[in-house]
Motif scaffolding. Sequence first.
Motif, short mmCIF file in Angstrom:
data_model
loop_
_atom_site.label_atom_id
_atom_site.label_comp_id
_atom_site.label_asym_id
_atom_site.label_seq_id
_atom_site.Cartn_x
_atom_site.Cartn_y
_atom_site.Cartn_z
N ILE A 153 70.15 43.77 38.84
CA ILE A 153 70.08 45.13 39.38
C ILE A 153 70.19 46.11 38.22
O ILE A 153 71.09 46.01 37.40
CB ILE A 153 71.20 45.40 40.40
N LYS A 154 69.25 47.06 38.17
CA LYS A 154 69.25 48.11 37.15
C LYS A 154 69.29 49.47 37.84
O LYS A 154 68.73 49.62 38.92
CB LYS A 154 67.98 48.05 36.30
N VAL A 155 69.94 50.43 37.20
CA VAL A 155 69.93 51.81 37.70
C VAL A 155 68.72 52.48 37.08
O VAL A 155 68.66 52.67 35.87
CB VAL A 155 71.22 52.55 37.33
N ASN A 156 67.70 52.79 37.92
CA ASN A 156 66.47 53.38 37.41
C ASN A 156 66.58 54.87 37.17
O ASN A 156 66.07 55.39 36.20
CB ASN A 156 65.31 53.12 38.37
N GLN A 201 66.99 49.15 41.10
CA GLN A 201 65.88 48.20 41.08
C GLN A 201 66.45 46.80 40.95
O GLN A 201 67.33 46.55 40.13
CB GLN A 201 64.93 48.47 39.91
N CYS A 202 65.93 45.89 41.75
CA CYS A 202 66.35 44.49 41.73
C CYS A 202 65.15 43.64 41.31
O CYS A 202 64.03 43.88 41.79
CB CYS A 202 66.80 44.08 43.13
N GLU A 203 65.38 42.67 40.41
CA GLU A 203 64.29 41.80 39.95
C GLU A 203 64.81 40.37 39.87
O GLU A 203 65.92 40.12 39.41
CB GLU A 203 63.79 42.26 38.59
N SER A 204 63.96 39.44 40.33
CA SER A 204 64.28 38.01 40.23
C SER A 204 62.97 37.26 40.00
O SER A 204 61.92 37.64 40.51
CB SER A 204 64.95 37.54 41.52
N GLU A 205 63.05 36.17 39.24
CA GLU A 205 61.83 35.43 38.92
C GLU A 205 62.04 33.93 39.09
O GLU A 205 63.16 33.45 39.23
CB GLU A 205 61.37 35.74 37.49
#
Length: 194
Positions: A43-46, A56-60
């Motif tokens: 999770i990043k603070v955009n 923003q949440c990102e997973s791969e």
Amino acid sequence: MVSMMLHPNKESSDGVSFRTCSVLLFHLVFLPSVGGAVSTPIIKVNSDNPNSVVLQCESEGWYPEPEVFWLDGEGNLLPAGPTETVRGPDDLYTVRSRVTVEKRQSNSFTCRVQQKNINQTRQTHIYFPADSFIIESCSAFWCYVALAVVIELVLVCIILQWIKWNRETVELSSPFQTLATLQAVSGHKVVPVM
């Protein structure tokens, strides 16, 4: 894959011996391994403004394509924008999702990425202490204070310079100083007329 197994001789009721054979058929389906391959969501603070925060949440490393959910501190689903999905050359998916949340007392949020077909779930929590938003406001407050101090210092310098210049002008304007200056410049004695 085909497997054949031979069993020992058996005799039938009429005395004839025979051998039995079992044939097993397997249909194998290969799915990419997901155990340990999927990444924990990050999770990043955009962006951050006075009333809300965009996370923003990102997973791969997912296969098949997973779903992304945002939850608040009480476990309620949050309305998020559309999930961005990218399929890599390895046929694994990377997912990104954004959500805008209001700054309030309950500043705990969860990004959950899950693939129900393979029973895989990964999630990450982020927590903003209630006073962290006040600190941001305070830091902006201190920036304004510093700016006001700098402006005041500049104004004081300008006023002091103006007073100094005005004093020199006043001193040069006095009648006796003016006469002395004229005598020094011209080299002649100047007599005041009264």
